[in-house]
Design a protein around this motif. Structure first.
Motif, PDB file in Angstrom:
ATOM      1  N   GLN A  43      11.221   7.359  13.495  1.00 17.73           N
ATOM      2  CA  GLN A  43      10.383   8.000  14.510  1.00 17.73           C
ATOM      3  C   GLN A  43       9.586   9.153  13.895  1.00 17.73           C
ATOM      4  OE1 GLN A  43      12.689   9.226  17.874  1.00 17.73           O
ATOM      5  NE2 GLN A  43      10.914   9.668  19.144  1.00 17.73           N
ATOM      6  N   PHE A  44      10.217   9.834  12.955  1.00 12.33           N
ATOM      7  CA  PHE A  44       9.534  10.926  12.246  1.00 12.33           C
ATOM      8  C   PHE A  44       8.271  10.396  11.557  1.00 12.33           C
ATOM      9  CE2 PHE A  44       9.429  13.082   7.952  1.00 12.33           C
ATOM     10  CZ  PHE A  44       8.812  14.248   8.378  1.00 12.33           C
ATOM     11  N   LEU A  45       8.395   9.226  10.922  1.00 16.11           N
ATOM     12  CA  LEU A  45       7.219   8.630  10.269  1.00 16.11           C
ATOM     13  C   LEU A  45       6.208   8.121  11.300  1.00 16.11           C
ATOM     14  CD1 LEU A  45       8.428   6.547   7.188  1.00 16.11           C
ATOM     15  CD2 LEU A  45       7.966   8.989   7.378  1.00 16.11           C
ATOM     16  N   ALA A  46       6.737   7.427  12.329  1.00 16.51           N
ATOM     17  CA  ALA A  46       5.848   6.812  13.318  1.00 16.51           C
ATOM     18  C   ALA A  46       5.017   7.874  14.047  1.00 16.51           C
ATOM     19  CB  ALA A  46       6.666   5.999  14.328  1.00 16.51           C
ATOM     20  N   LYS A  51       0.383  10.582  15.861  1.00 17.78           N
ATOM     21  CA  LYS A  51      -0.117  11.836  16.428  1.00 17.78           C
ATOM     22  C   LYS A  51      -0.901  12.711  15.452  1.00 17.78           C
ATOM     23  CE  LYS A  51       3.280  12.346  20.089  1.00 17.78           C
ATOM     24  NZ  LYS A  51       4.388  13.157  20.621  1.00 17.78           N
ATOM     25  N   PHE A  52      -0.591  12.587  14.157  1.00 24.85           N
ATOM     26  CA  PHE A  52      -1.200  13.546  13.227  1.00 24.85           C
ATOM     27  C   PHE A  52      -1.986  12.885  12.101  1.00 24.85           C
ATOM     28  CE2 PHE A  52       2.727  15.386  14.920  1.00 24.85           C
ATOM     29  CZ  PHE A  52       2.208  16.474  15.592  1.00 24.85           C
ATOM     30  N   ASN A  53      -2.022  11.538  12.130  1.00 22.40           N
ATOM     31  CA  ASN A  53      -2.703  10.824  11.072  1.00 22.40           C
ATOM     32  C   ASN A  53      -2.132  11.169   9.691  1.00 22.40           C
ATOM     33  OD1 ASN A  53      -4.485   8.875  10.425  1.00 22.40           O
ATOM     34  ND2 ASN A  53      -6.251  10.245  10.207  1.00 22.40           N
ATOM     35  N   GLN A  54      -0.789  11.318   9.648  1.00 24.78           N
ATOM     36  CA  GLN A  54      -0.106  11.584   8.375  1.00 24.78           C
ATOM     37  C   GLN A  54       0.637  10.314   7.967  1.00 24.78           C
ATOM     38  OE1 GLN A  54       2.368  14.909   9.401  1.00 24.78           O
ATOM     39  NE2 GLN A  54       0.702  16.379   9.268  1.00 24.78           N
ATOM     40  N   SER A  84      -0.508  -2.731   6.624  1.00 22.48           N
ATOM     41  CA  SER A  84      -1.768  -3.297   6.135  1.00 22.48           C
ATOM     42  C   SER A  84      -2.862  -2.230   6.091  1.00 22.48           C
ATOM     43  CB  SER A  84      -2.183  -4.491   7.004  1.00 22.48           C
ATOM     44  OG  SER A  84      -2.495  -4.042   8.302  1.00 22.48           O
ATOM     45  N   GLU A  85      -2.713  -1.179   6.906  1.00 21.16           N
ATOM     46  CA  GLU A  85      -3.694  -0.101   6.886  1.00 21.16           C
ATOM     47  C   GLU A  85      -3.354   0.988   5.866  1.00 21.16           C
ATOM     48  OE1 GLU A  85      -4.738  -0.447  11.683  1.00 21.16           O
ATOM     49  OE2 GLU A  85      -3.575   1.228  10.897  1.00 21.16           O
ATOM     50  N   GLY A  86      -2.231   0.783   5.166  1.00 21.99           N
ATOM     51  CA  GLY A  86      -1.824   1.758   4.154  1.00 21.99           C
ATOM     52  C   GLY A  86      -1.275   3.051   4.726  1.00 21.99           C
ATOM     53  N   LYS A  87      -0.784   2.992   5.972  1.00 24.15           N
ATOM     54  CA  LYS A  87      -0.250   4.195   6.600  1.00 24.15           C
ATOM     55  C   LYS A  87       1.267   4.298   6.427  1.00 24.15           C
ATOM     56  CE  LYS A  87      -3.810   4.511  10.143  1.00 24.15           C
ATOM     57  NZ  LYS A  87      -4.139   4.216  11.533  1.00 24.15           N
ATOM     58  N   TRP A  88       1.879   3.163   6.268  1.00 30.95           N
ATOM     59  CA  TRP A  88       3.339   3.087   6.165  1.00 30.95           C
ATOM     60  C   TRP A  88       3.658   2.207   4.967  1.00 30.95           C
ATOM     61  CZ3 TRP A  88       7.323   3.992  10.267  1.00 30.95           C
ATOM     62  CH2 TRP A  88       8.572   3.512   9.921  1.00 30.95           C
ATOM     63  N   THR A  89       4.507   2.680   4.063  1.00 34.34           N
ATOM     64  CA  THR A  89       4.895   1.860   2.923  1.00 34.34           C
ATOM     65  C   THR A  89       6.418   1.818   2.817  1.00 34.34           C
ATOM     66  OG1 THR A  89       2.936   2.583   1.747  1.00 34.34           O
ATOM     67  CG2 THR A  89       4.632   1.517   0.440  1.00 34.34           C
ATOM     68  N   PHE A  90       6.926   0.630   2.604  1.00 36.33           N
ATOM     69  CA  PHE A  90       8.354   0.502   2.332  1.00 36.33           C
ATOM     70  C   PHE A  90       8.593   0.552   0.831  1.00 36.33           C
ATOM     71  CE2 PHE A  90       8.655  -1.611   6.539  1.00 36.33           C
ATOM     72  CZ  PHE A  90       9.737  -0.918   7.040  1.00 36.33           C
ATOM     73  N   VAL A  91       9.638   1.257   0.411  1.00 37.06           N
ATOM     74  CA  VAL A  91      10.159   1.097  -0.940  1.00 37.06           C
ATOM     75  C   VAL A  91      11.516   0.438  -0.759  1.00 37.06           C
ATOM     76  CG1 VAL A  91      10.980   2.262  -3.013  1.00 37.06           C
ATOM     77  CG2 VAL A  91       8.910   3.070  -1.870  1.00 37.06           C
ATOM     78  N   ASP A  92      11.597  -0.810  -1.203  1.00 36.37           N
ATOM     79  CA  ASP A  92      12.789  -1.598  -0.923  1.00 36.37           C
ATOM     80  C   ASP A  92      13.848  -1.365  -1.999  1.00 36.37           C
ATOM     81  OD1 ASP A  92      14.663  -3.387  -0.155  1.00 36.37           O
ATOM     82  OD2 ASP A  92      13.385  -5.171  -0.280  1.00 36.37           O
ATOM     83  N   GLY A  93      14.924  -0.723  -1.615  1.00 40.39           N
ATOM     84  CA  GLY A  93      16.039  -0.524  -2.537  1.00 40.39           C
ATOM     85  C   GLY A  93      17.312  -1.092  -1.958  1.00 40.39           C
ATOM     86  N   SER A  94      17.140  -2.018  -0.999  1.00 38.47           N
ATOM     87  CA  SER A  94      18.319  -2.583  -0.345  1.00 38.47           C
ATOM     88  C   SER A  94      19.017  -3.564  -1.276  1.00 38.47           C
ATOM     89  CB  SER A  94      17.894  -3.294   0.939  1.00 38.47           C
ATOM     90  OG  SER A  94      16.949  -4.300   0.636  1.00 38.47           O
ATOM     91  N   ILE A 119       3.975   7.343  -2.894  1.00 40.95           N
ATOM     92  CA  ILE A 119       3.524   8.574  -2.236  1.00 40.95           C
ATOM     93  C   ILE A 119       2.070   8.866  -2.600  1.00 40.95           C
ATOM     94  CG2 ILE A 119       3.829  11.088  -2.135  1.00 40.95           C
ATOM     95  CD1 ILE A 119       6.859  10.568  -2.556  1.00 40.95           C
ATOM     96  N   ILE A 120       1.749   8.700  -3.883  1.00 42.37           N
ATOM     97  CA  ILE A 120       0.382   8.974  -4.332  1.00 42.37           C
ATOM     98  C   ILE A 120      -0.596   7.974  -3.726  1.00 42.37           C
ATOM     99  CG2 ILE A 120      -1.155   9.002  -6.352  1.00 42.37           C
ATOM    100  CD1 ILE A 120       1.306  10.022  -7.953  1.00 42.37           C
ATOM    101  N   LYS A 121      -0.215   6.692  -3.822  1.00 46.15           N
ATOM    102  CA  LYS A 121      -1.091   5.626  -3.356  1.00 46.15           C
ATOM    103  C   LYS A 121      -1.428   5.782  -1.878  1.00 46.15           C
ATOM    104  CE  LYS A 121      -0.924   0.621  -3.399  1.00 46.15           C
ATOM    105  NZ  LYS A 121       0.003  -0.488  -3.662  1.00 46.15           N
ATOM    106  N   ASN A 122      -0.435   6.217  -1.097  1.00 48.65           N
ATOM    107  CA  ASN A 122      -0.552   6.324   0.348  1.00 48.65           C
ATOM    108  C   ASN A 122      -1.016   7.682   0.813  1.00 48.65           C
ATOM    109  OD1 ASN A 122      -0.047   4.177   1.852  1.00 48.65           O
ATOM    110  ND2 ASN A 122       1.969   4.781   2.551  1.00 48.65           N
ATOM    111  N   LYS A 123      -1.094   8.615  -0.093  1.00 43.29           N
ATOM    112  CA  LYS A 123      -1.281  10.031   0.266  1.00 43.29           C
ATOM    113  C   LYS A 123      -0.272  10.426   1.342  1.00 43.29           C
ATOM    114  CE  LYS A 123      -6.221  10.181  -0.743  1.00 43.29           C
ATOM    115  NZ  LYS A 123      -6.405   8.706  -0.972  1.00 43.29           N
ATOM    116  N   ALA A 124       0.984  10.060   1.120  1.00 41.00           N
ATOM    117  CA  ALA A 124       2.013  10.252   2.141  1.00 41.00           C
ATOM    118  C   ALA A 124       2.445  11.709   2.205  1.00 41.00           C
ATOM    119  CB  ALA A 124       3.220   9.371   1.859  1.00 41.00           C
TER     120      ALA A 124
END
Lengths: 483, 100
Positions: A43-46, A51-54, A84-94, A119-124
């Protein structure tokens, strides 16, 4: 010095944290299994995206990426779209199916490289690692993992991201986490709890510490609502700065208005206490009907009777509530108290209020809601509810049922008496071999009021308040003595 | 056609990676001469490949072939365990085969 905060967008959380999470820092989120750690973190990411375009990066060491995407759909978050919009990225370590064998020394630099790159790619600006405990189960060499994860937290700091790292707890009240991760993630710690109280689950969130920064102390209950996810009920963050109005509104009973010096104060909370049959529902119906003259909108929440019963009874008292509802000035909602938890009741009431925007609200009865929860839970509920209603400026009437027919007080009253503005007692009194109904104004904040114990009569025209009962003392303590 | 396809993910900045590369080369030359294909992947240069293979630890060895995939993590310091990890338990038998 006060470290600046990053507004999370999780409404009540920003209130109890006094502004959000410490910006550019990592916060440890500890909780037992099933305490909604993953949901809160997601939810923190969503909220950041909505709301903040972060943008955000979600590292999973536990659940499979596909499962997370599916689980979060029920909250209305389209992770696929955001990916697909580059707003959310998973790093899969499961953990994957194949065998992993460890032979000799290793480090987690591949993970750090992947994380940094995402983080860099997404400007996260927001990062979640869920959960740190799982990586300890992937690799048995706990010393290495501790060392490596502390490097990860330094990487996050260097990248100036605001992060949540989740961790498991084995018990609700005990060590903060397993594997001693709090040794290097020590600055900011929050705990989610999911405790069984009186056969009901009670979820709470506690901010244990934010180094160099203020926050509200103690546990705040929360609940999980479809489409809204975690909704916190901020009890301890309540502020007593609601403005009080000197405007009067009618109670719906003329004599009662006179007793309280011209009617209830607008936006005040009125508590009506009485045994069963003493006239509480009648008073609530009158209160609703009283809104008619000025076209006020009224909301009646019934926890003891069905809509049909209420309409029928009100007709018997000469009030056509059904017509009032048809005209759009009244909304009657009848619910069993047991259908949901107190937190959910509160959220539901808030939703109804936002939707219907009433000027008056009557809850009949608030004591019906004490059937399940713990005393503390109930107190918190009432505080949060009155806080909300006052903030909205709604004039409210709560009825509370006493267990004894004459005299006595209920637990409910003890809990809520201090936060109500006006208290009305409806009591049966035994007088010369006859049971009579009586009404007394016990308190009314900011106003002179009638101090007599008066007779009441209930007939086909509703409630009529008569002359004071004089010459007898000890009526309310159920020990009448003729003076 | 080679019988073994092996990937080794390393980080050129780490000492354990150098050790792993050496250890692995020694083992492959001794036990699988001419019978393997080795791909060394530096994650600093190819972070995409690390992402794709979901690599966390460095060094990580992946036996891509024969199937099923096997992953070994660490500097590969113990030869017998590396061989067992690659699926060769009976080393003596293998050496005799090579001699004949």
């Amino acid at each position: 010095m006060n470290i600046p905060k990053l507004e999370t967008g999780i409404a009540a959380f920003d209130l109890i944290s006094e502004g959000g999470l410490p910006i550019g820092r990592t916060t440890l989120l500890a909780g037992s299994s099933g305490s909604a750690k993953t949901l809160f973190a997601a939810q923190f990411l969503a909220m950041g995206i909505l709301k903040f375009n972060q943008n955000g990066v979600f590292v999973t060491f536990e659940e499979q990426v596909e499962d997370i995407r599916n689980d979060l759909k029920s909250f209305g978050w389209d992770i696929d779209q955001w990916e697909s919009e580059g707003k959310w990225t998973f790093v899969d370590g499961s953990a994957k199916e194949e065998d992993v064998i460890t032979i000799g020394e290793f480090d987690l630099s591949a993970f750090r490289v992947r994380l940094e790159r995402s983080i860099i790619k997404n400007k996260a600006q927001r990062v979640v690692i869920d959960s740190i405990g799982s990586i300890f189960t992937h690799f048995p060499e706990h010393n290495i993992i501790r060392q490596e994860m502390s490097k990860v937290s330094m990487t996050l700091r260097r990248m100036k991201t605001t992060a949540i790292i989740t961790t498991e707890r084995t018990e609700e009240y005990g060590a903060i986490s397993r594997y001693g991760v709090e040794e290097f993630l020590t600055d900011n710690v929050m705990i989610l709890r999911n405790v069984l109280v009186n056969e009901r689950r009670r979820r709470t969130i506690e901010i244990l510490k934010f180094r160099g920064s203020n926050h509200v102390k103690g546990e705040n209950p929360f609940t999980i609502v479809p489409m809204k996810a975690v909704v916190i009920v901020p009890v301890s963050a309540m502020n007593l700065n609601q403005h009080s109005s000197s405007q009067r509104i009618t109670s719906g009973v003329q004599e009662l208005d006179q007793m309280c010096g011209g009617g209830f104060f607008k936006g005040s909370i009125v508590l009506v206490s009485g045994a069963t049959g003493a006239g509480k529902t009648l008073l609530a119906a009158n209160f609703m009907n009283g809104g008619k003259d000025k076209n006020e909108r009224c909301l009646l929440l019934a926890f003891e009777e069905s809509r049909e019963q209420i309409f029928r009874n009100a007709k018997g008292w000469g009030q056509d509530l059904e017509q009032l509802e048809a005209d759009g000035f009244l909304k009657v909602v009848s619910n069993y108290p047991e259908v949901r938890s107190l937190e959910d009741h509160l959220i539901n009431i808030q939703d109804l209020v936002q939707e219907f925007k009433p000027d008056r609200i009557a809850i009949d009865s608030i004591s019906a809601l004490t059937r399940n929860p713990s005393e503390r839970g109930f107190q918190e509920f009432v505080v949060a509810l009155t806080n909300f209603l006052k903030h909205e400026g709604i004039t409210s009437m709560f009825s509370a049922t006493t267990h004894m027919l004459t005299g006595g007080a209920s637990i409910t009253e003890g809990d809520i008496a201090t936060i109500t503005d006006t208290i009305i007692l409806l009591r049966y009194v035994e007088l010369t071999g006859e049971m009579q109904r009586s009404i007394t104004m016990l308190k009314m904040r900011g106003s002179r009021h009638d101090a007599y114990i008066r007779r009441i009569l209930i007939d086909e025209e509703g409630m009529r308040i008569g002359a004071p009962i004089t010459g007898i003392s000890g009526l309310l303590s159920n020990n009448p003595i003729v003076a | 056609m080679t019988n073994y396809w092996i990937q080794l993910f390393i980080n050129r900045n780490s000492t354990t990676s150098v050790g792993a590369e050496e250890n692995l080369n020694a083992i492959l030359k001794k036990y699988f001469p001419g019978d393997y294909q080795l791909e060394i992947i530096d994650i600093q240069e190819h972070p995409d490949k690390a992402e794709e293979a979901c690599i966390l630890a460095i060094p990580t060895l992946i036996r891509k072939w024969p199937q099923p995939e096997v992953r070994l993590i660490g500097a590969l310091t113990v030869q017998t365990r590396v061989l067992a990890g690659l699926g060769i338990a009976n080393v003596d038998h293998l050496l005799k085969q090579k001699e004949n």
